[in-house]
Scaffold this active site. Structure first.
Site, short mmCIF file in Angstrom:
data_model
loop_
_atom_site.label_atom_id
_atom_site.label_comp_id
_atom_site.label_asym_id
_atom_site.label_seq_id
_atom_site.Cartn_x
_atom_site.Cartn_y
_atom_site.Cartn_z
N SER A 100 0.87 -1.19 0.00
CA SER A 100 0.00 0.00 0.00
C SER A 100 0.90 1.23 0.00
O SER A 100 2.08 1.15 0.40
CB SER A 100 -0.84 -0.01 1.28
OG SER A 100 -1.47 1.24 1.49
N TYR A 120 -2.61 -1.30 10.38
CA TYR A 120 -2.47 -1.42 8.92
C TYR A 120 -1.14 -0.86 8.45
O TYR A 120 -0.40 -1.49 7.68
CB TYR A 120 -3.64 -0.69 8.27
CG TYR A 120 -3.77 -0.86 6.78
CD1 TYR A 120 -4.48 -1.92 6.24
CD2 TYR A 120 -3.20 0.06 5.89
CE1 TYR A 120 -4.63 -2.07 4.86
CE2 TYR A 120 -3.34 -0.08 4.52
CZ TYR A 120 -4.05 -1.14 4.01
OH TYR A 120 -4.19 -1.29 2.65
P1 NAD Z 1 -11.32 -6.33 -0.53
O1 NAD Z 1 -11.98 -6.21 0.80
O2 NAD Z 1 -12.10 -5.99 -1.75
O3 NAD Z 1 -10.72 -7.81 -0.72
C1 NAD Z 1 -10.06 -8.46 0.32
C2 NAD Z 1 -9.95 -9.93 0.00
O4 NAD Z 1 -9.31 -10.59 1.09
C3 NAD Z 1 -11.32 -10.61 -0.18
O5 NAD Z 1 -11.22 -11.60 -1.18
C4 NAD Z 1 -11.54 -11.26 1.18
O6 NAD Z 1 -12.44 -12.37 1.15
C5 NAD Z 1 -10.13 -11.69 1.51
N1 NAD Z 1 -9.92 -11.98 2.92
C6 NAD Z 1 -10.28 -11.22 3.99
N2 NAD Z 1 -9.96 -11.85 5.14
C7 NAD Z 1 -9.36 -13.03 4.78
C8 NAD Z 1 -8.80 -14.12 5.50
N3 NAD Z 1 -8.78 -14.13 6.85
N4 NAD Z 1 -8.30 -15.16 4.81
C9 NAD Z 1 -8.33 -15.16 3.45
N5 NAD Z 1 -8.83 -14.16 2.71
C10 NAD Z 1 -9.34 -13.11 3.37
O7 NAD Z 1 -9.99 -5.44 -0.43
P2 NAD Z 1 -9.03 -4.79 -1.52
O8 NAD Z 1 -9.20 -3.32 -1.44
O9 NAD Z 1 -9.15 -5.47 -2.83
O10 NAD Z 1 -7.62 -5.09 -0.85
C11 NAD Z 1 -6.71 -6.08 -1.32
C12 NAD Z 1 -5.32 -5.74 -0.84
O11 NAD Z 1 -4.94 -4.47 -1.40
C13 NAD Z 1 -5.19 -5.59 0.68
O12 NAD Z 1 -3.96 -6.16 1.11
C14 NAD Z 1 -5.17 -4.10 0.88
O13 NAD Z 1 -4.50 -3.73 2.07
C15 NAD Z 1 -4.44 -3.65 -0.37
N6 NAD Z 1 -4.68 -2.25 -0.72
C16 NAD Z 1 -5.92 -1.80 -0.99
C17 NAD Z 1 -6.10 -0.46 -1.32
C18 NAD Z 1 -7.44 0.12 -1.61
O14 NAD Z 1 -7.55 1.35 -1.68
N7 NAD Z 1 -8.47 -0.69 -1.83
C19 NAD Z 1 -5.00 0.40 -1.36
C20 NAD Z 1 -3.73 -0.10 -1.08
C21 NAD Z 1 -3.59 -1.44 -0.76
#
Ligand code: NAD
Length: 264
Positions: free
Chosen positions: A146, A159
């Protein structure tokens, strides 16, 4: 000489039932790689996604619903990936959660869960797949970190700590894999409008005492000079490049894809 098609690889993308992970799984499948999906969600929807990816791209797509806060389930996931796909060449550590709260009221159980999922699960998937990648002389490890691996924001202590930890893990693993054809890089997105971000808007509004519209305008997109959310397709395209043969010399890098946020 005619260019030959790159050989299909076997890819595990954690947390690929939603958001960024799902985008990466779709892109890697469209590039011809076999896929292991992981994450939570309604069984019928996950099965529909799995079957659709297989049908659309003619690749093998399997699903394992391991809870990645549980090391024994991670071990079973890696074994299942090897068994169902026939190997594990591309590992995308993407699953992650968020909790927004001032540190004095940050629930310790939320701290433990975020560290377990956003940081320790990547340690476990890497430790369990690294030996085989080294033996094969090829491996691609992509950690979805991130912008919060590079800079902090208030109220996101667990986080930000986990994502800074992922940055250190990425560099260490890169050094250990460098002589063996195994790369390890982190992608550091700014805000992407996925369920993870949608869910934190009400909590951020509460923590800062402002409206949800003000959170989007003055907190989330205030940080991104482009004033646009990063798209899942953009993150997926970068992940696919890092997974490719042409990215062999990129390792130990933290790739910002944040509309200029961390340049400020
Ligand atoms: P999201 O909530 O859409 O997806 C998260 C995924 O993780 C889902 O498939 C969920 O089922 C799975 N998950 C949650 N808990 C779990 C567990 N205990 N075991 C297995 N799977 C589990 O989130 P996203 O925004 O797509 O985020 C994905 C990654 O990207 C994360 O690591 C997040 O920190 C990172 N990220 C997101 C953003 C953003 O703005 N959305 C920005 C920077 C980084």
């Amino acid at each position: 000489m005619p260019a030959s098609a790159p050989s299909p690889r076997h890819a595990l993308i954690t947390g690929s039932t939603s958001g960024i992970g799902l985008g990466i799984a779709c892109k890697l499948a469209s590039d011809g790689h076999n896929i292991m999906l992981n994450g939570f969600g309604p069984a019928d929807e996950i099965e529909a996604t799995r079957a659709e990816l297989e049908r659309s791209y003619g690749v093998k797509v399997a699903y394992n619903g391991a809870d990645l806060t549980k090391p024994d389930q991670i071990e079973a996931l890696i074994a299942d990936t090897r068994q169902k796909l026939g190997g594990l060449d591309i590992l995308v550590n993407n699953a992650g959660i968020q909790h927004v709260s001032p540190i004095e009221s940050f629930p310790p159980e939320k701290w433990d869960m975020i560290i377990a999922l956003n940081l320790s699960s990547a340690f476990h998937t890497i430790r369990l797949s690294f030996e085989d990648m080294k033996a094969n002389g090829f491996g691609r490890i992509i950690n979805i970190a991130s912008a919060h691996a590079l800079v902090a924001s208030p109220f996101k202590s667990a986080y930000v700590a986990a994502k800074h930890g992922i940055a250190g893990l990425t560099k260490t693993v890169a050094l250990e894999g460098a002589a063996h054809g195994v790369t390890c890089n982190a992608i550091c997105p700014g805000y992407v409008l996925t369920p993870l971000v949608e869910k934190q808007i009400p909590d951020t509004a509460k923590a800062r005492g402002i409206t949800e519209e003000e959170v989007i305008r003055d907190v989330l997109l205030a940080a991104q000079p482009t004033k646009k959310f990063v798209s899942t397709d953009e993150v997926a395209a970068l992940a696919a490049f890092l997974a490719s043969d042409m990215a062999a010399s990129i390792t130990g890098s933290l790739q910002a894809i944040d509309g200029g946020w961390t340049s400020q």
